[in-house]
Design an enzyme around this catalytic site. Structure first.
Site, short mmCIF file in Angstrom:
data_model
loop_
_atom_site.label_atom_id
_atom_site.label_comp_id
_atom_site.label_asym_id
_atom_site.label_seq_id
_atom_site.Cartn_x
_atom_site.Cartn_y
_atom_site.Cartn_z
CB CYS A 9 6.63 0.71 24.65
SG CYS A 9 4.44 0.45 24.91
CB CYS A 12 6.33 -2.51 26.86
SG CYS A 12 5.78 -3.24 25.16
CG ASP A 35 -5.89 6.95 32.14
OD1 ASP A 35 -5.98 6.73 31.07
OD2 ASP A 35 -5.47 8.25 32.50
CG HIS A 51 4.41 -2.94 21.14
ND1 HIS A 51 4.30 -1.73 22.24
CD2 HIS A 51 4.75 -2.30 20.06
CE1 HIS A 51 4.48 -0.70 21.31
NE2 HIS A 51 4.87 -0.96 20.39
N GLY A 96 -6.04 12.03 19.60
CA GLY A 96 -5.39 11.99 21.05
C GLY A 96 -4.97 10.89 21.43
CB THR A 98 -0.52 10.34 24.27
OG1 THR A 98 -1.28 9.72 25.17
CG2 THR A 98 -1.38 11.42 23.84
CG HIS A 101 1.36 -1.28 24.31
ND1 HIS A 101 2.21 -2.16 24.81
CD2 HIS A 101 0.19 -1.99 24.46
CE1 HIS A 101 1.99 -3.39 25.07
NE2 HIS A 101 0.69 -3.30 25.09
CG HIS A 103 -4.45 2.55 25.30
ND1 HIS A 103 -3.31 2.77 24.23
CD2 HIS A 103 -4.98 3.80 25.36
CE1 HIS A 103 -3.33 4.20 23.98
NE2 HIS A 103 -4.22 4.69 24.67
CG HIS A 105 -9.49 5.06 26.85
ND1 HIS A 105 -8.44 6.13 27.58
CD2 HIS A 105 -8.46 5.21 25.71
CE1 HIS A 105 -7.45 6.67 27.09
NE2 HIS A 105 -7.49 6.14 25.86
P1 5GP Z 1 -4.16 7.75 24.74
O1 5GP Z 1 -4.18 9.36 24.95
O2 5GP Z 1 -3.05 7.34 24.04
O3 5GP Z 1 -5.55 7.30 23.99
O4 5GP Z 1 -4.38 7.20 26.34
C1 5GP Z 1 -3.23 7.11 26.94
C2 5GP Z 1 -3.64 7.11 28.38
O5 5GP Z 1 -2.78 6.59 29.14
C3 5GP Z 1 -4.06 8.47 28.81
O6 5GP Z 1 -5.40 8.28 29.23
C4 5GP Z 1 -3.08 8.62 30.13
O7 5GP Z 1 -3.64 9.39 31.16
C5 5GP Z 1 -2.58 7.33 30.30
N1 5GP Z 1 -1.32 7.42 31.09
C6 5GP Z 1 -0.31 7.94 30.34
N2 5GP Z 1 0.57 7.59 31.34
C7 5GP Z 1 0.39 6.63 32.32
C8 5GP Z 1 0.94 5.88 33.30
O8 5GP Z 1 2.13 6.10 33.65
N3 5GP Z 1 0.24 5.36 34.06
C9 5GP Z 1 -1.28 5.14 33.88
N4 5GP Z 1 -1.89 4.16 34.68
N5 5GP Z 1 -1.72 5.70 32.78
C10 5GP Z 1 -0.98 6.58 32.18
ZN ZN Z 2 4.18 -1.73 24.21
#
Ligand code: 5GP
Ligand code: ZN
Length: 117
Positions: A9, A12, A35, A51, A96, A98, A101, A103, A105
């Protein structure tokens, strides 16, 4: 197991400082970091250190921790001087998500259309 660090993860690993991130706030139970691919002038992710795969699983397994995450979204908004902002929990691949874990925004610093795309 829910709550335990997962080897595969990314978030994590950010909690464990094994992967670098621009951390803006940290509490005993949460981390907030920028982000890597911002969708607004302010785009900060607030995560529980423990987690849980998504917001619903987090709320079901650890409601106090879910409240910590929500409280931190406001703290981030205050620090970033956002009068208005949006909190988003993408839940499921079709929405969306990805990173599996939980989170939040925190998005702000520009006009935010409603409804979102
Ligand atoms: P999701 O698409 O799951 O809602 O949001 C995951 C977010 O994590 C995305 O907006 C993506 O830009 C961000 N993200 C992915 N990998 C990393 C990383 O290595 N570091 C940071 N700071 N953000 C990341
Ligand atoms: Zn995690």
């Amino acid at each position: 197991m829910a709550g335990e660090p997962q080897d595969d993860c990314l978030f994590c690993k950010i909690v464990a400082k094994q992967v670098p991130a621009t951390i803006v706030r940290e509490t005993d139970t949460t981390v907030a970091f920028r982000d890597i691919n911002p969708q607004a002038p302010t785009h900060v992710l607030v995560i529980p250190k423990a987690h849980h795969r998504d917001a619903a699983a987090l709320a079901a397994a650890a409601p106090d921790l879910a409240a910590d995450v929500l409280r931190e979204t406001q703290a981030v908004a205050d620090e970033e001087k956002l009068e208005s902002y949006r909190v988003v929990f993408n839940t499921g691949a079709g929405a969306g998500q990805t990173v599996w874990h939980a989170h939040a925004h925190v998005l702000g610093g520009r006009g935010l259309e409603w409804p979102p795309g």
